[in-house]
Design an enzyme around this catalytic site. Structure first.
Site, PDB file in Angstrom:
ATOM      1  CD  GLU A   1      -2.871  -7.653 -11.945  1.00  0.00           C
ATOM      2  OE1 GLU A   1      -2.983  -6.612 -11.252  1.00  0.00           O
ATOM      3  OE2 GLU A   1      -3.812  -8.123 -12.602  1.00  0.00           O
TER       4      GLU A   1
ATOM      5  CG  ASN B   1      -6.048  -2.765  -6.050  1.00  0.00           C
ATOM      6  OD1 ASN B   1      -5.868  -3.508  -5.094  1.00  0.00           O
ATOM      7  ND2 ASN B   1      -7.253  -2.362  -6.412  1.00  0.00           N
ATOM      8  CB  ILE B   2      -1.530   1.854  -4.950  1.00  0.00           C
ATOM      9  CG1 ILE B   2      -0.794   0.707  -4.236  1.00  0.00           C
ATOM     10  CG2 ILE B   2      -1.387   3.179  -4.205  1.00  0.00           C
ATOM     11  CD1 ILE B   2       0.715   0.810  -4.300  1.00  0.00           C
ATOM     12  CD  GLU B   3      -9.126   2.274  -5.788  1.00  0.00           C
ATOM     13  OE1 GLU B   3      -9.718   1.344  -6.356  1.00  0.00           O
ATOM     14  OE2 GLU B   3      -9.673   3.001  -4.933  1.00  0.00           O
TER      15      GLU B   3
ATOM     16  CB  CYS C   1      -1.792  -5.801 -15.575  1.00  0.00           C
ATOM     17  SG  CYS C   1      -1.985  -4.632 -14.216  1.00  0.00           S
TER      18      CYS C   1
ATOM     19  CB  CYS D   1      -6.480  -4.100 -16.474  1.00  0.00           C
ATOM     20  SG  CYS D   1      -4.883  -3.328 -16.137  1.00  0.00           S
TER      21      CYS D   1
ATOM     22  CB  CYS E   1      -3.088  -3.052 -11.608  1.00  0.00           C
ATOM     23  SG  CYS E   1      -4.339  -2.204 -12.582  1.00  0.00           S
TER      24      CYS E   1
END
Length: 134
Positions: free
Chosen positions: A58, A45-47, A92, A89, A56
């Protein structure tokens, strides 16, 4: 699914936890996606400070594979630092339904070694598909 290959995928998903960019949530998620031709794509995941622009693990794995020209998949592993096997989620799940066969196996796990095996259809029964747009 060969148990040794499954373990390799779990290890790759776990390795991706350390690559996650999660300065806001502090909640890393890792994924490993196996293509039908045997390639493995890791995702984390990359915020973003603008939360809606985050991605996310996935979807990162799927998008990396698709951007490399791979659109046929055999298996997905998702892991996180949760008390129970982590679950994707809704966004995804919809992306998985777009690119993966409904019966493709998905292994949900955590760092404790708990697992839940399901399928793409098990994650999103009645998924919206391209055929629904006619």
């Amino acid at each position: 699914m060969d148990e040794q290959l499954k373990e390799q995928l779990v290890l790759e998903a776990t390795r991706m936890l350390d690559k996650a960019y999660v300065p806001y949530s502090k909640f890393p998620v890792g994924a490993a996606l196996l293509t039908k031709n045997g390639q493995v794509y890791g995702g984390c995941n990359i915020e973003n400070a603008s939360y809606g622009l985050s991605n996310c693990a996935e979807r990162t794995a799927v998008f990396k594979a698709v951007s490399d020209g791979n659109t046929s998949f055999d298996y997905l592993v998702v892991t996180g630092n949760t008390d129970h096997p982590i679950s994707p989620c809704g966004a995804c799940r919809q992306v998985l339904a777009e690119f993966c066969d409904a019966d493709m196996p998905v292994l949900l796990t955590n760092r404790k070694g708990n697992i839940k095996e399901t399928t793409v259809a098990g994650l999103l029964p009645g998924a919206f598909q391209s055929g629904d747009m006619v």
